[in-house]
Design an enzyme around this catalytic site. Structure first.
Site, mmCIF file in Angstrom:
data_model
loop_
_atom_site.group_PDB
_atom_site.id
_atom_site.type_symbol
_atom_site.label_atom_id
_atom_site.label_comp_id
_atom_site.label_asym_id
_atom_site.label_seq_id
_atom_site.Cartn_x
_atom_site.Cartn_y
_atom_site.Cartn_z
ATOM 1 N N SER A 265 0.834 -1.206 0.000
ATOM 2 C CA SER A 265 0.000 0.000 0.000
ATOM 3 C C SER A 265 0.867 1.254 0.000
ATOM 4 O O SER A 265 2.075 1.188 0.217
ATOM 5 C CB SER A 265 -0.893 0.012 1.240
ATOM 6 O OG SER A 265 -0.084 0.263 2.396
ATOM 7 N N LYS A 266 0.217 2.383 -0.207
ATOM 8 C CA LYS A 266 0.915 3.670 -0.196
ATOM 9 C C LYS A 266 1.569 3.896 1.175
ATOM 10 O O LYS A 266 2.659 4.438 1.280
ATOM 11 C CB LYS A 266 -0.073 4.796 -0.504
ATOM 12 C CG LYS A 266 0.590 6.169 -0.558
ATOM 13 C CD LYS A 266 -0.415 7.258 -0.837
ATOM 14 C CE LYS A 266 0.234 8.626 -0.811
ATOM 15 N NZ LYS A 266 0.843 8.998 0.461
ATOM 16 N N ARG A 267 0.895 3.412 2.222
ATOM 17 C CA ARG A 267 1.422 3.574 3.578
ATOM 18 C C ARG A 267 2.783 2.894 3.733
ATOM 19 O O ARG A 267 3.679 3.401 4.380
ATOM 20 C CB ARG A 267 0.419 3.014 4.594
ATOM 21 C CG ARG A 267 0.542 3.649 5.973
ATOM 22 C CD ARG A 267 -0.543 3.215 6.929
ATOM 23 N NE ARG A 267 -1.850 3.716 6.561
ATOM 24 C CZ ARG A 267 -2.874 2.934 6.178
ATOM 25 N NH1 ARG A 267 -2.731 1.634 6.123
ATOM 26 N NH2 ARG A 267 -4.031 3.449 5.851
#
Length: 507
Positions: A265-267
């Site tokens: 994910s972007k996280r």
């Protein structure tokens, strides 16, 4: 009869930037099309108007362009099966939902969200899960339970409704997936999915079946998140009577976090400092997410890295051009399980492509950094510098750190090295090295190296004792390529000046 031409589609939703998982789906579709002399189609699935994000469609087009994924047909280039934007095909879907209703394979449902919520709660209280299907539809507010004239009147009065698929009762649905083999599901586990929403737009399920059929798609290659929808899609093909023209399916594995568990994910990117988008994304609210392009990755390194996430060629080969990827690609060599993303491997690929580029090409890319720093050196000089330092960098942006001493004399000297390597007799030795270099007429790396090494041998000095101090005066730190290569480039005058400054300023 000639075999049907291979036609694949990449069908993203314009709900935000394209994650690298989406780019990989596009890439695998593209490679499969090229391998089989087929067509690669870009279709924009914008039926979910509530999640539509301004600028997302342009972002998708720009990202594919940067990746060199050429579109044969679709939203950007047109073609004979258009329009390729689902919002422009609304009337088509209405026609096809009516066909299913007429065949009694779909029905109108007037249940309000409040009524459905109440039912879900009632089922939860009995520790059961509410499923809108054969076991419950007979008690609901729909065209199976209501008289025909009531249904007609409700529609005429503009009452909100959805169109639901009539899921058969207790039927084994078996379909072959190229990557996963046979997928078998019993229909009693599935609900009567909504095909047409109350806002007059189709859901993904109806729209993508109709479009894939009308656009003559032969292979549906998509992410594994669509695997649970596969039985419904097969039943839709059957309901329309298109079973014999149904495309083949292949569901790609997930790209996993660097730690190996869960979807990337972007996280994860924010936390570990790597991009998860191909190019920079600026959201309408002003948020900016960096991309591989802006982080200094070469397009070919990004694509090479991405292709080997989930696919393997069956050989030890790791470096592929786009053409070589297309020639080697097959869906049979795509794995079932998720692939762990490795940020270091991505850098390794970029390093490889940087080193492979000509010194001239690297110099052209490095020049803007030098101009920004107010450095004006000839192209020839910059080309030679790049040739000496490119092995030491993963990105063009790292070249300055590896090469600054070719453009400016040291203004300070690495304290640790001074403490460890600059001895009491270093100034005397450096003065002697300076005198030796002064008398070298042809100031190239071979001549200077021979002269200095002769001096070292003649005086029984340790190589490290002289060379560490020498590098310190020229570079200011224990880094860089061969010191004789450095002084050949900076020239005799600058070399002598730096030794003099080192003798004066160190300590």
């Amino acid at each position: 009869m000639s075999e049907q031409k291979v036609r694949v589609r990449f069908a993203p939703s314009p709900t935000g930037p394209l994650h690298i998982g989406g780019v990989r789906t596009a890439l695998f579709n593209y490679l499969f099309a090229k391998k089989n002399n087929g067509d690669f189609i870009l279709r924009i699935e914008d039926t979910d108007q509530t999640r539509y994000v301004q600028g997302a469609e342009e972002y998708i087009k720009e990202a594919l362009k940067w990746c060199n994924i050429d579109i044969d047909e679709g939203a950007t280039v047109g073609g004979k099966y258009g329009p390729y934007r689902q919002s422009e095909r609304r009337e088509l879907y209405q026609q096809y939902s009516k066909i299913l209703i007429e065949k009694s394979r779909a029905y109108y449902a007037f249940d309000t969200p409040e009524e459905l919520d109440r039912l879900r709660k009632e089922f939860e209280e009995k520790k059961q899960t509410f499923i809108y299907n054969a076991s419950t539809r007979g008690k609901m507010n729909n065209s199976f339970t209501l008289p025909e004239e009531v249904v007609k009147k409700k529609i005429e009065n503009g009452e909100k409704f959805v169109v639901r698929f009539k899921m058969p009762e207790n039927e084994e649905i078996s379909v072959y997936d190229i990557i996963r083999g046979n997928v078998v599901v019993n229909s009693s586990l599935l609900d009567d999915k909504i095909l047409f929403k109350s806002d007059g737009m189709p859901t993904y399920h109806l729209a993508n079946i109709v479009d894939d059929h009308l656009m003559k798609i032969t292979h549906v290659i998509r992410g594994e998140e669509w695997l649970p929808s596969l039985p419904l899609h097969v039943l839709l093909y059957r309901a329309f009577g298109w079973e014999h023209e149904m495309p083949k399916f292949a569901h790609l594995p997930l790209i996993l976090k660097p730690v190996g568990k869960g979807k990337l994910s972007k996280r994860d990117g924010d936390k570990l400092g790597f991009p998860v988008f191909p190019i920079e994304w600026k959201s309408p609210n002003g948020d900016v997410a960096t991309g591989y392009r802006e982080s200094g990755y070469f397009q070919e390194a990004f694509i090479n890295m991405l292709a080997l996430l989930g696919w393997n060629p069956g050989t030890e080969q790791e470096i592929f051009s786009l053409k070589e990827l297309a020639d080697s690609f097959s869906l049979e060599r795509v794995g079932k399980s998720g692939s762990r993303f490795d940020p270091d491997k991505a850098k390794w690929y970029n390093h490889h492509y940087l080193v492979e580029k000509s010194n001239e090409e690297i110099a052209t890319l490095f020049k803007p950094i030098l101009i920004q720093k107010g450095i004006n050196k000839s192209d020839e000089y910059v080309v030679k510098v790049c040739g000496l330092v490119k092995e030491r960098a993963n990105f063009i942006s790292e070249l300055w750190e590896q090469a600054y001493f070719f453009f400016q004399a040291p203004v300070e000297y690495d304290k640790k090295t001074v403490k460890k390597k600059w001895k009491e007799n270093s100034p005397t030795i450096m003065q002697e090295v300076k005198n030796i270099l002064l008398s070298v007429e042809t100031f190239n790396s071979e001549e200077t190296e021979t002269a200095v090494k002769n001096y070292i041998e003649k005086n029984n000095l340790g190589m490290g004792q002289v060379m560490n101090a020498f590098r310190l005066t020229i570079v200011g730190a224990p880094k860089g390529p061969g010191v004789f290569d450095i002084i050949e480039l900076i020239g005799k005058e600058e070399t002598l000046k730096r030794i003099e400054q080192g003798i004066e300023n160190i300590n």
